[in-house]
Each structure stands twice: as structure tokens, then as C-alpha cells.
Design a protein around this motif. Structure first.
Motif, PDB file in Angstrom:
ATOM      1  N   TRP A 203      43.511  51.756  33.491  1.00  0.00           N
ATOM      2  CA  TRP A 203      43.429  50.495  32.755  1.00  0.00           C
ATOM      3  C   TRP A 203      44.522  49.582  33.284  1.00  0.00           C
ATOM      4  O   TRP A 203      45.641  50.033  33.554  1.00  0.00           O
ATOM      5  CB  TRP A 203      43.674  50.722  31.259  1.00  0.00           C
ATOM      6  CG  TRP A 203      42.502  51.260  30.522  1.00  0.00           C
ATOM      7  CD1 TRP A 203      42.227  52.573  30.283  1.00  0.00           C
ATOM      8  CD2 TRP A 203      41.454  50.509  29.907  1.00  0.00           C
ATOM      9  NE1 TRP A 203      41.063  52.685  29.565  1.00  0.00           N
ATOM     10  CE2 TRP A 203      40.576  51.425  29.310  1.00  0.00           C
ATOM     11  CE3 TRP A 203      41.177  49.147  29.806  1.00  0.00           C
ATOM     12  CZ2 TRP A 203      39.439  51.038  28.612  1.00  0.00           C
ATOM     13  CZ3 TRP A 203      40.040  48.756  29.106  1.00  0.00           C
ATOM     14  CH2 TRP A 203      39.188  49.688  28.532  1.00  0.00           C
ATOM     15  N   THR A 204      44.226  48.302  33.408  1.00  0.00           N
ATOM     16  CA  THR A 204      45.241  47.318  33.782  1.00  0.00           C
ATOM     17  C   THR A 204      44.849  45.956  33.234  1.00  0.00           C
ATOM     18  O   THR A 204      43.710  45.746  32.815  1.00  0.00           O
ATOM     19  CB  THR A 204      45.431  47.251  35.313  1.00  0.00           C
ATOM     20  OG1 THR A 204      46.608  46.489  35.604  1.00  0.00           O
ATOM     21  CG2 THR A 204      44.235  46.630  36.021  1.00  0.00           C
ATOM     22  N   SER A 205      45.799  45.054  33.258  1.00  0.00           N
ATOM     23  CA  SER A 205      45.527  43.684  32.847  1.00  0.00           C
ATOM     24  C   SER A 205      44.511  43.056  33.798  1.00  0.00           C
ATOM     25  O   SER A 205      44.554  43.289  35.012  1.00  0.00           O
ATOM     26  CB  SER A 205      46.818  42.868  32.870  1.00  0.00           C
ATOM     27  OG  SER A 205      46.536  41.484  32.778  1.00  0.00           O
ATOM     28  N   SER A 206      43.637  42.245  33.264  1.00  0.00           N
ATOM     29  CA  SER A 206      42.645  41.574  34.105  1.00  0.00           C
ATOM     30  C   SER A 206      43.299  40.600  35.083  1.00  0.00           C
ATOM     31  O   SER A 206      42.664  40.182  36.045  1.00  0.00           O
ATOM     32  CB  SER A 206      41.629  40.833  33.229  1.00  0.00           C
ATOM     33  OG  SER A 206      42.286  39.813  32.480  1.00  0.00           O
ATOM     34  N   THR A 207      44.567  40.283  34.871  1.00  0.00           N
ATOM     35  CA  THR A 207      45.285  39.381  35.781  1.00  0.00           C
ATOM     36  C   THR A 207      46.081  40.135  36.853  1.00  0.00           C
ATOM     37  O   THR A 207      46.699  39.496  37.703  1.00  0.00           O
ATOM     38  CB  THR A 207      46.251  38.470  35.005  1.00  0.00           C
ATOM     39  OG1 THR A 207      47.233  39.285  34.352  1.00  0.00           O
ATOM     40  CG2 THR A 207      45.497  37.630  33.979  1.00  0.00           C
ATOM     41  N   ASN A 208      46.073  41.465  36.819  1.00  0.00           N
ATOM     42  CA  ASN A 208      46.841  42.260  37.786  1.00  0.00           C
ATOM     43  C   ASN A 208      46.030  42.383  39.081  1.00  0.00           C
ATOM     44  O   ASN A 208      45.571  43.459  39.462  1.00  0.00           O
ATOM     45  CB  ASN A 208      47.184  43.625  37.192  1.00  0.00           C
ATOM     46  CG  ASN A 208      48.184  44.389  38.026  1.00  0.00           C
ATOM     47  OD1 ASN A 208      48.489  44.013  39.150  1.00  0.00           O
ATOM     48  ND2 ASN A 208      48.691  45.474  37.475  1.00  0.00           N
ATOM     49  N   THR A 209      45.870  41.256  39.762  1.00  0.00           N
ATOM     50  CA  THR A 209      44.990  41.212  40.936  1.00  0.00           C
ATOM     51  C   THR A 209      45.425  42.131  42.073  1.00  0.00           C
ATOM     52  O   THR A 209      44.547  42.696  42.737  1.00  0.00           O
ATOM     53  CB  THR A 209      44.804  39.762  41.436  1.00  0.00           C
ATOM     54  OG1 THR A 209      46.081  39.174  41.647  1.00  0.00           O
ATOM     55  CG2 THR A 209      44.018  38.942  40.423  1.00  0.00           C
ATOM     56  N   PRO A 210      46.725  42.329  42.335  1.00  0.00           N
ATOM     57  CA  PRO A 210      47.063  43.270  43.427  1.00  0.00           C
ATOM     58  C   PRO A 210      46.586  44.693  43.137  1.00  0.00           C
ATOM     59  O   PRO A 210      46.043  45.362  44.024  1.00  0.00           O
ATOM     60  CB  PRO A 210      48.593  43.193  43.501  1.00  0.00           C
ATOM     61  CG  PRO A 210      48.945  41.858  42.934  1.00  0.00           C
ATOM     62  CD  PRO A 210      47.929  41.626  41.850  1.00  0.00           C
ATOM     63  N   LEU A 211      46.780  45.171  41.907  1.00  0.00           N
ATOM     64  CA  LEU A 211      46.342  46.525  41.582  1.00  0.00           C
ATOM     65  C   LEU A 211      44.816  46.618  41.569  1.00  0.00           C
ATOM     66  O   LEU A 211      44.244  47.589  42.076  1.00  0.00           O
ATOM     67  CB  LEU A 211      46.914  46.973  40.227  1.00  0.00           C
ATOM     68  CG  LEU A 211      46.713  48.454  39.926  1.00  0.00           C
ATOM     69  CD1 LEU A 211      47.634  49.305  40.804  1.00  0.00           C
ATOM     70  CD2 LEU A 211      46.965  48.738  38.467  1.00  0.00           C
ATOM     71  N   ILE A 212      44.155  45.607  41.028  1.00  0.00           N
ATOM     72  CA  ILE A 212      42.693  45.597  41.018  1.00  0.00           C
ATOM     73  C   ILE A 212      42.158  45.619  42.451  1.00  0.00           C
ATOM     74  O   ILE A 212      41.203  46.337  42.755  1.00  0.00           O
ATOM     75  CB  ILE A 212      42.163  44.387  40.225  1.00  0.00           C
ATOM     76  CG1 ILE A 212      42.513  44.560  38.734  1.00  0.00           C
ATOM     77  CG2 ILE A 212      40.659  44.209  40.417  1.00  0.00           C
ATOM     78  CD1 ILE A 212      42.298  43.311  37.885  1.00  0.00           C
TER      79      ILE A 212
ATOM     80  N   GLY B 127      46.641  41.765  22.726  1.00  0.00           N
ATOM     81  CA  GLY B 127      45.503  40.882  22.940  1.00  0.00           C
ATOM     82  C   GLY B 127      45.219  40.574  24.395  1.00  0.00           C
ATOM     83  O   GLY B 127      44.235  39.916  24.712  1.00  0.00           O
ATOM     84  N   THR B 128      46.072  41.043  25.315  1.00  0.00           N
ATOM     85  CA  THR B 128      45.848  40.826  26.741  1.00  0.00           C
ATOM     86  C   THR B 128      44.503  41.427  27.146  1.00  0.00           C
ATOM     87  O   THR B 128      44.170  42.543  26.750  1.00  0.00           O
ATOM     88  CB  THR B 128      46.974  41.492  27.562  1.00  0.00           C
ATOM     89  OG1 THR B 128      48.212  40.896  27.210  1.00  0.00           O
ATOM     90  CG2 THR B 128      46.737  41.361  29.051  1.00  0.00           C
ATOM     91  N   MET B 129      43.722  40.672  27.920  1.00  0.00           N
ATOM     92  CA  MET B 129      42.445  41.193  28.395  1.00  0.00           C
ATOM     93  C   MET B 129      42.710  42.287  29.429  1.00  0.00           C
ATOM     94  O   MET B 129      43.400  42.071  30.413  1.00  0.00           O
ATOM     95  CB  MET B 129      41.590  40.074  29.013  1.00  0.00           C
ATOM     96  CG  MET B 129      40.193  40.528  29.391  1.00  0.00           C
ATOM     97  SD  MET B 129      39.223  41.251  28.030  1.00  0.00           S
ATOM     98  CE  MET B 129      39.078  39.867  26.928  1.00  0.00           C
ATOM     99  N   MET B 130      42.167  43.462  29.161  1.00  0.00           N
ATOM    100  CA  MET B 130      42.361  44.627  30.014  1.00  0.00           C
ATOM    101  C   MET B 130      41.030  45.003  30.660  1.00  0.00           C
ATOM    102  O   MET B 130      39.964  44.734  30.110  1.00  0.00           O
ATOM    103  CB  MET B 130      42.881  45.802  29.184  1.00  0.00           C
ATOM    104  CG  MET B 130      44.172  45.525  28.429  1.00  0.00           C
ATOM    105  SD  MET B 130      45.591  45.279  29.491  1.00  0.00           S
ATOM    106  CE  MET B 130      45.859  46.947  30.072  1.00  0.00           C
TER     107      MET B 130
END
Length: 169
Positions: free
Chosen positions: A125-134, A154-157
Motif C-alpha cells: 500500500w502507498t499514497s496515490s501521490t508516491n509516484t516514484p514507488l508506484i 484521509g490520504t488516498m492510498m
């Protein structure tokens, strides 16, 4: 770079991993939310919980001088009524060591451990904004399998998942 599995005797490294878990939260959630989400004692206890070696591991990656430049924590999950799977709960690489292949090595280590456990699925699971990991996970065959808000912040994961092919070595 070298990989090393932590043991309960590695107290300085346990402290460092806990500090970097907090740094990850700050990167993803921001200083206000991420910095105050968990106490350092809770984070240290969480690292120690993963040190049994049977159902979880904590692995650090070091530079050639032995300095810890990153870590990953992964475990076996056995949900009721569903197939067990491997969960990578956190990965961190120090900013100065990023883009050198450390995260790729840590991910490969986790997947190898999952295969040795007989697990056929891996996820994180990661934040939807963690583009390097994604992007890293995407290059390794992971797809978005689920999306939803973190229950605390509330962060979108996003949950990234992939099947683990059986390999012979």
C-alpha cells in the motif's frame, strides 16, 4: 550494496529504521500529519514485531562502507477465508542513495522471501501521490488492485499487487 537481515540485537539499526519509517510518513503525509502519527516507541516496537524471521523480516541495505542507506519490512499475511499473501509494509531509501538500484534490490529480496514461503501474491500500500514507488512497482509487474482513503489521515492510498511466478533456482 549489501543486504542484511536485522535481529533483535541490532538496536542502533532498529532505531534508524524507526526514524526512517517516520521520515516516510512525513514524505507521504506531510510534517503535521506524518510526524505526529506514531510515537518513536511505537515505531521501534513495530520494527521489533517484524523480527521473528518466520512470518516477517526487516532488511537493511548498506553502501560499500557499511552505512545503512535503506530498508524494507515485509511479512506474510494470512487473512481469514482468503489465500495468504506477501505484504511489503514499508520501503525507504535515503534521498542521497535513490536511483542507484537500492529499492529494486530490496523489492527483489522481499519477493524471493515470499516465494520461499510458498506465497503466490505480493502487494504493498502507498499514497496515490508516491509516484516514484508506484513507478518502481509498475516496472516489476505490479498493478493497482485497490484504492481508498487512509482511515486515519484521509490520504488516498493505492494497493499495488502482482502474482509471483514460480521460479526454479
Amino acid at each position: 550494496m549489501h543486504l542484511r537481515v536485522l535481529t533483535p540485537l541490532d538496536t542502533a539499526d532498529i532505531d534508524l529504521v524507526a526514524q526512517r519509517m517516520r521520515a516516510t510518513l512525513v514524505e507521504v503525509e506531510g510534517e503535521a500529519a506524518g510526524g505526529g502519527m506514531y510515537s518513536m516507541d511505537w515505531l521501534r516496537d513495530r520494527v521489533r514485531w517484524h523480527l521473528d524471521g518466520r512470518a516477517a523480516e526487516v532488511v537493511v541495505i548498506t553502501d560499500d562502507d557499511g552505512g545503512v542507506i535503506g530498508h524494507t519490512i515485509y511479512r506474510r499475511e494470512d487473512p481469514d477465508g482468503a489465500l495468504p499473501f506477501g505484504l511489503i509494509s514499508t520501503t525507504y531509501v535515503a534521498p542521497e542513495a535513490r536511483r542507484l538500484g537500492a529499492a529494486q534490490r530490496l523489492l527483489a529480496r522481499a519477493e524471493d522471501w515470499f516465494r520461499a514461503q510458498g506465497l503466490q501474491m505480493a502487494c504493498t500500500w502507498t499514497s496515490s501521490t508516491n509516484t516514484p514507488l508506484i513507478a518502481l512497482y509498475g516496472r516489476n509487474g505490479y498493478l493497482e488492485a485497490e484504492r481508498g482513503p487512509n482511515g486515519v489521515t484521509g490520504t488516498m492510498m493505492v494497493r499495488l499487487a502482482r502474482s509471483l511466478p514460480i521460479t526454479s533456482r
